[in-house]
Design an enzyme around this catalytic site. Sequence first.
Site, short mmCIF file in Angstrom:
data_model
loop_
_atom_site.label_atom_id
_atom_site.label_comp_id
_atom_site.label_asym_id
_atom_site.label_seq_id
_atom_site.Cartn_x
_atom_site.Cartn_y
_atom_site.Cartn_z
N HIS A 392 25.86 43.68 -5.05
CA HIS A 392 25.68 44.20 -3.69
C HIS A 392 24.89 45.51 -3.68
O HIS A 392 24.51 46.00 -2.62
CB HIS A 392 27.05 44.41 -3.04
CG HIS A 392 27.06 44.20 -1.57
ND1 HIS A 392 25.94 44.35 -0.80
CD2 HIS A 392 28.05 43.84 -0.70
CE1 HIS A 392 26.23 44.11 0.48
NE2 HIS A 392 27.51 43.79 0.55
N ASP A 396 22.13 42.08 -0.21
CA ASP A 396 23.13 42.05 0.84
C ASP A 396 23.73 40.66 0.95
O ASP A 396 23.20 39.69 0.39
CB ASP A 396 22.51 42.46 2.18
CG ASP A 396 22.11 43.93 2.20
OD1 ASP A 396 22.81 44.73 1.57
OD2 ASP A 396 21.09 44.26 2.83
#
Length: 419
Positions: A392, A396
Site C-alpha cells: 500500500h 492503492d
Amino acid sequence: MNEKIIMPKLGMTMTEGTIEEWHKEVGDAVEKGEAILTISSEKLTQEVEAPISGILLSQDVETGDEVKVGEVVGTIGEVEGDIAEANGEEKEAVSEERVSSKENVEKVAKTEGERAKAKTLSNDRNRIFITPLARKMAEDKNLDIELVRGTGGNGRITKLDIKRVEEIGYDYEGENPSEQSAPPAMNVESIGEGLPSMRKIIARNMRESLAKSAQLTLHRKASANMLMAMQQKLREEIEEAELDIKITVTVLIARATILALQDYKKMNAIYHDGELIEYDEVHLGIATSLDEGLLVPVVKNAHHKTIGSLAKEIKAVSTQARGGDADVDLLSGSTFTITNMGATGVEYFTPILNAPESGILGVGALQEEFTLNSNQEVEMEKKIPFSLTFDHQILDGADAATFLEILIKYIESPNLLML
C-alpha cells in the site's frame, strides 16, 4: 601470493550477506573449490568456496556479521609463513575498528593462544562492535553510537540499527534525535532462533517483508466454468497428439496473470532501497512447498512463453526446487509471485509479499456454488477464489482492484489466453 575471499552477490537485490558459519580456522589448509564458510542472503543459504588452494590466513569477519557485497571476508595464501604477516595487517585493522579509545590491550597475535588470551582481556573492557558501514552512517547522521543497541553478531551495531535509531530514537538513555521515547529494539538475531536453517531464513524474510512494506490483501472470486472447459479440451487434444505436456489450472492462471501484469504494469514492479522499478518483462515466481520449508523458483521471461512451454517450465523449476537443485539464478529475479493453496482446501488467505515485489497472488481451492443464469435458472458454477496482497506504500486499493478486474477478465474469457 594471497587471494581475497569476497562476499558474493547471490541475487538481483542482494546488497549484503550474513556470515552463518566458518568451516575452516585460520591456519587450516584448504583446497580450491572447497567450502570455507556459509553465508545467507534474503532468500537462501550458500557455501562460499576457496578461490585457490593454500592456507586460510585470516577471518576478517565473525559468525553473525553482516557484510556488504564485494567486501573482503578473509584471505587465503599459498604458503603457511604468510599467516603471521596477514594477521599482523588484517587483525590490527579490524581491532582499530572494533575497540573503543579506552582500550588498547588487544595486540596482534602471532599464535592462536595469544589471540585467545588477547580476546579474553579485551572482552573484559567496554567495547563497541560496529560495522564500517554503520559507523559511517552514524557519523554522517551525527549519532552517538554509545546510545545504540547492536542487534548483529556479538552485539555488533549494523546499518539496520542505525536506521532504527534514526526513525524511532536511541535505545539507551540520552538525547533522542526524533524526540520520542524509544521502544525496546527487536533482536534480529533472535528471529527464527532454534529453527532449522531454511526455516530461520524464511522467518527472517517474512518479518523483514512485513517490516518494510504496508501490506493489504483484497479477495475476489472468478467464474471458472469456461476455464475448466478449456483445460479439459486442451488435455484431450494433447492426449490425442501424444504430447508430453500437462495443462493444470495453475498453468492457466499463471498465463492469465502474466497477461494481466503486462496490461497493468504498476503491479509488475519492485520497490527496493528507495527506488521503484516497473518492468516490461514478467519474471514469474512460483511458490513451491518443500518438507522443510518454502522456495520460490522463477520462470524467467514468462511473457514470451506459450501455454505449453509455460506448463513445461513451471513443472521443471518446481521439480528442481523440490529436488534440492535450486541455485541462485533459479531463485532470484522474480517481479511477481503466485502461491496456490488450492490443494489444501483453503479458500482465502493473506499471502506475504515476496520482497521486494509489489504484489503476490494467492489462489484458493476451487468452489462450486448455485447461481442464477441469464434465464433465471439455477445452475452449478465453479469459482476460483483469489487473494491479492499488495504494498500500500506504492499502490492503492483501486490499483489492486483494477489488476484483479483484468485478471478475472482473462479467467472468465479464457480464449484470450491464446493470444
